[in-house]
Motif scaffolding. Structure first.
Motif, short mmCIF file in Angstrom:
data_model
loop_
_atom_site.label_atom_id
_atom_site.label_comp_id
_atom_site.label_asym_id
_atom_site.label_seq_id
_atom_site.Cartn_x
_atom_site.Cartn_y
_atom_site.Cartn_z
N VAL A 42 0.84 -1.21 0.00
CA VAL A 42 0.00 0.00 0.00
C VAL A 42 0.88 1.26 0.00
O VAL A 42 0.62 2.20 -0.76
N ALA A 43 1.93 1.27 0.82
CA ALA A 43 2.83 2.41 0.87
C ALA A 43 3.51 2.62 -0.49
O ALA A 43 3.68 3.76 -0.95
N LEU A 44 3.88 1.53 -1.13
CA LEU A 44 4.50 1.61 -2.45
C LEU A 44 3.54 2.20 -3.48
O LEU A 44 3.93 3.07 -4.27
N ILE A 45 2.30 1.76 -3.46
CA ILE A 45 1.31 2.28 -4.40
C ILE A 45 1.07 3.77 -4.16
O ILE A 45 1.03 4.57 -5.11
N LEU A 46 0.89 4.15 -2.89
CA LEU A 46 0.66 5.58 -2.58
C LEU A 46 1.85 6.44 -2.99
O LEU A 46 1.66 7.53 -3.55
N SER A 47 3.05 5.96 -2.73
CA SER A 47 4.26 6.71 -3.13
C SER A 47 4.34 6.85 -4.64
O SER A 47 4.69 7.91 -5.16
N THR A 48 4.00 5.78 -5.34
CA THR A 48 4.04 5.82 -6.80
C THR A 48 3.05 6.82 -7.35
O THR A 48 3.37 7.61 -8.25
N VAL A 49 1.83 6.81 -6.82
CA VAL A 49 0.80 7.76 -7.29
C VAL A 49 1.23 9.20 -6.98
O VAL A 49 1.11 10.09 -7.84
N TYR A 50 1.75 9.43 -5.79
CA TYR A 50 2.21 10.77 -5.41
C TYR A 50 3.33 11.26 -6.33
O TYR A 50 3.27 12.36 -6.87
N LEU A 51 4.34 10.42 -6.54
CA LEU A 51 5.46 10.83 -7.39
C LEU A 51 5.05 11.00 -8.85
O LEU A 51 5.54 11.89 -9.53
N ALA A 52 4.12 10.16 -9.32
CA ALA A 52 3.63 10.32 -10.70
C ALA A 52 2.88 11.64 -10.84
O ALA A 52 3.01 12.33 -11.86
N GLY A 53 2.12 12.01 -9.82
CA GLY A 53 1.41 13.28 -9.85
C GLY A 53 2.37 14.46 -9.86
O GLY A 53 2.20 15.40 -10.65
N ILE A 54 3.37 14.44 -9.01
CA ILE A 54 4.38 15.51 -8.99
C ILE A 54 5.10 15.57 -10.34
O ILE A 54 5.35 16.65 -10.88
N ASP A 55 5.42 14.40 -10.89
CA ASP A 55 6.11 14.35 -12.18
C ASP A 55 5.26 15.00 -13.27
O ASP A 55 5.77 15.78 -14.07
N GLN A 56 3.96 14.71 -13.28
CA GLN A 56 3.08 15.29 -14.29
C GLN A 56 2.96 16.81 -14.12
O GLN A 56 2.98 17.55 -15.11
N ILE A 57 2.86 17.25 -12.88
CA ILE A 57 2.77 18.70 -12.63
C ILE A 57 4.03 19.40 -13.12
O ILE A 57 3.96 20.43 -13.82
N LEU A 58 5.19 18.87 -12.77
CA LEU A 58 6.45 19.49 -13.19
C LEU A 58 6.63 19.40 -14.71
O LEU A 58 7.11 20.35 -15.34
N PHE A 59 6.23 18.28 -15.30
CA PHE A 59 6.33 18.13 -16.76
C PHE A 59 5.50 19.19 -17.46
O PHE A 59 5.96 19.85 -18.39
N ARG A 60 4.26 19.37 -17.00
CA ARG A 60 3.39 20.36 -17.64
C ARG A 60 3.89 21.79 -17.41
O ARG A 60 3.78 22.64 -18.29
N ALA A 61 4.45 22.05 -16.23
CA ALA A 61 4.99 23.39 -15.94
C ALA A 61 6.17 23.69 -16.85
O ALA A 61 6.27 24.78 -17.43
N VAL A 62 7.08 22.73 -17.01
CA VAL A 62 8.25 22.94 -17.88
C VAL A 62 7.80 23.09 -19.32
O VAL A 62 8.28 23.95 -20.06
N ARG A 63 6.84 22.25 -19.76
CA ARG A 63 6.36 22.35 -21.15
C ARG A 63 5.67 23.69 -21.38
O ARG A 63 5.86 24.31 -22.44
N PHE A 64 4.92 24.19 -20.39
CA PHE A 64 4.28 25.48 -20.52
C PHE A 64 5.30 26.61 -20.64
O PHE A 64 5.17 27.51 -21.45
N LEU A 65 6.35 26.54 -19.80
CA LEU A 65 7.37 27.58 -19.80
C LEU A 65 8.25 27.56 -21.04
O LEU A 65 8.83 28.59 -21.41
N THR A 66 8.39 26.42 -21.68
CA THR A 66 9.28 26.32 -22.84
C THR A 66 8.57 26.41 -24.17
O THR A 66 9.21 26.33 -25.22
N THR A 67 7.25 26.58 -24.19
CA THR A 67 6.53 26.62 -25.47
C THR A 67 5.83 27.97 -25.67
O THR A 67 4.66 28.04 -25.96
N PHE A 68 6.58 29.02 -25.50
CA PHE A 68 6.02 30.35 -25.76
C PHE A 68 6.03 30.65 -27.22
O PHE A 68 6.85 30.38 -27.99
#
Length: 68
Positions: A42-68
């Protein structure tokens, strides 16, 4: 170079002392082991979901900042 008999005796002593210490250990019951395993999964699944969410947020932020 040490004698072969001395080396053999040291190895034998080491193994016997290791077995003695293992007998002193407190081993978990089957139920405790099952509960711990479920907790780890359960801890592994929760950690994976949390890190995947952070990864998606950062990915979208970087893509937003680099596609002006």
């Amino acid at each position: 170079m040490p004698e072969m008999g001395a080396v053999t005796e040291k190895i034998r002593t080491f193994i016997l002392e290791t077995l003695d210490e293992m007998r002193k250990s407190s081993w978990p019951t089957r139920d405790q082991l099952f509960e711990s395993t479920i907790l780890v999964i359960v801890a592994l699944i929760l950690s994976t979901v949390y890190l995947a969410g952070i990864d998606q947020i950062l990915f979208r932020a970087v893509r937003f900042l680099t596609t002006f």
